[in-house]
Scaffold this active site. Structure first.
Site, PDB file in Angstrom:
ATOM      1  N   SER A 171       0.827  -1.191   0.000  1.00 47.25           N
ATOM      2  CA  SER A 171       0.000   0.000   0.000  1.00 47.25           C
ATOM      3  C   SER A 171       0.874   1.258   0.000  1.00 47.25           C
ATOM      4  O   SER A 171       1.654   1.460  -0.915  1.00 47.25           O
ATOM      5  CB  SER A 171      -0.970  -0.037   1.187  1.00 47.25           C
ATOM      6  OG  SER A 171      -1.993   0.921   1.068  1.00 47.25           O
ATOM      7  N   ASP A 269     -10.012  -3.706  -4.992  1.00 45.18           N
ATOM      8  CA  ASP A 269      -9.217  -2.653  -4.361  1.00 45.18           C
ATOM      9  C   ASP A 269      -9.277  -1.383  -5.207  1.00 45.18           C
ATOM     10  O   ASP A 269      -9.088  -1.442  -6.422  1.00 45.18           O
ATOM     11  CB  ASP A 269      -7.774  -3.145  -4.255  1.00 45.18           C
ATOM     12  CG  ASP A 269      -6.845  -2.189  -3.546  1.00 45.18           C
ATOM     13  OD1 ASP A 269      -7.267  -1.100  -3.131  1.00 45.18           O
ATOM     14  OD2 ASP A 269      -5.656  -2.550  -3.391  1.00 45.18           O
ATOM     15  N   HIS A 299      -8.286  -4.862  -0.695  1.00 48.15           N
ATOM     16  CA  HIS A 299      -7.036  -4.248  -0.261  1.00 48.15           C
ATOM     17  C   HIS A 299      -6.629  -4.800   1.111  1.00 48.15           C
ATOM     18  O   HIS A 299      -7.473  -5.054   1.969  1.00 48.15           O
ATOM     19  CB  HIS A 299      -7.229  -2.725  -0.163  1.00 48.15           C
ATOM     20  CG  HIS A 299      -5.983  -1.982   0.180  1.00 48.15           C
ATOM     21  ND1 HIS A 299      -5.061  -1.632  -0.765  1.00 48.15           N
ATOM     22  CD2 HIS A 299      -5.514  -1.512   1.366  1.00 48.15           C
ATOM     23  CE1 HIS A 299      -4.065  -0.975  -0.181  1.00 48.15           C
ATOM     24  NE2 HIS A 299      -4.313  -0.895   1.103  1.00 48.15           N
TER      25      HIS A 299
END
Length: 332
Positions: A171, A269, A299
């Site tokens: 991320s 995501d 995610h």
């Protein structure tokens, strides 16, 4: 490639996503008190938590060290090393944790970092870079770049190999790994052999179709992304432009000469399409790229492999990528 074509999350994934969504709210989550609480929390390395996060391998020693960043600030590093590698200079992989440049902590990544150290036989250096809003962009990127240069120097000690480094993260941490790789390619200071970007945030303009398609997705929503970027970029004259490659590596003018890159994306995501676009742009620039899109997961799924059907496969792919590039010629 895509691991499966179905978009419906398995029941166990849905249940965990529902629990996580109930414990946080996009606006409340980023109040000062909530930021502090979230940064301090991590899943204990015991049952029943490890059913979801995966265990911390007993054969890995976890310790700590630190280095001095360019402004003299001491940055902590949590280290993971196979216990049976005493006296051996192991390849090093730096890990940059997720959390939107605002949340997260190094200890919460013990399961994945220790697992990579164990499976790939590397020393993992989990960098506790400075977070926003106290430290706005590009402070986190500078800390991660400085961490790589420290790992490449004798100051990092004799227990790691100072060449052929790996940069990895999930991320926001994937963003920082990509940014660091670009800066180190252009400015030098560390020999980087590969990078591994796990559902990376690489486009702060948030203009990819999946941002709109999954604006209310589990785990990460569009409102979360807005709040994270507001904290990280800042406002007024000192705010960093969302197109600046220090926050949007997808928009760099030149992607040639970057190290071999693994990109792993999650199909449910908001960040899916920008990760895919970065993989395609790297490939077009002549970079060795492996991209896998994992369907039926949101995610963050790498942090809760026990609640998915593909989390184990994603971790195995990551560990094999690290091993192959950290020890070229020794892993088939």
């Amino acid at each position: 490639m895509t691991v499966t074509d179905s978009w419906d999350m398995p029941l166990r994934t849905k249940l965990l996503a529902r629990v996580l969504s109930r414990t946080r709210d996009g606006s409340r989550m980023l109040s000062d008190d909530e930021i502090a609480r979230s940064r301090a929390w991590f899943a204990p390395a015991r049952l029943p938590f490890t059913w979801v996060t995966g265990p911390v391998p007993a054969g890995v020693e976890i310790a700590g060290t630190s280095f001095a960043a360019r402004d003299g600030h001491s940055v902590d590093v949590r280290t993971y090393r196979p216990r049976d590698a005493a006296g051996e200079a192991l390849p090093a992989m730096l890990w940059f944790h997720g959390g939107g440049w605002v949340l997260g902590n190094t200890r919460g990544y013990d399961p994945i970092c220790a697992w990579i150290a164990d499976r790939a036989r590397v020393t993992v250096l989990n960098v506790d870079y400075r977070l926003a809003p106290e430290h706005r962009a590009p402070q986190a990127a500078h800390d991660c770049i400085d961490a790589a240069r420290w790992a490449a120097s004798d100051a990092a000690g004799d227990g790691i190999r100072h060449t052929g480094l790996g940069l990895a993260g999930d991320s926001a941490g994937g963003n920082l790994a990509a940014v660091a790789a670009q800066v180190l390619r252009s400015e030098g200071g560390a020999d980087v052999a590969y990078e591994a970007l796990v559902y990376p945030a690489v486009d702060a303009t948030m203009s990819s179709p999946s941002v709109a398609q999954h604006s209310a997705a589990p785990i990460l929503t569009r409102s979360d992304m807005d709040a994270f970027l507001a904290h990280y970029l800042g406002d007024g004259d000192d705010a960093l432009d969302p197109l600046d490659p220090l926050v949007s590596p997808l928009h760099a003018d030149d992607l040639t000469g970057l190290p071999a890159t693994l990109v792993q994306t999650a199909d449910l995501d908001p960040l899916r399409d920008e990760g895919t676009a970065y993989a395609e742009a790297l490939r077009a620039a002549g970079v060795e790229v492996q991209h896998t899109n994992y369907a039926r997961v949101p995610h963050g799924f790498m942090s809760f492999p026990g609640a998915t059907r593909v989390g184990g496969a994603a971790r195995a792919e990551l560990a094999l990528w690290v091993a192959r590039h950290a020890r070229p010629g020794t892993v088939g």
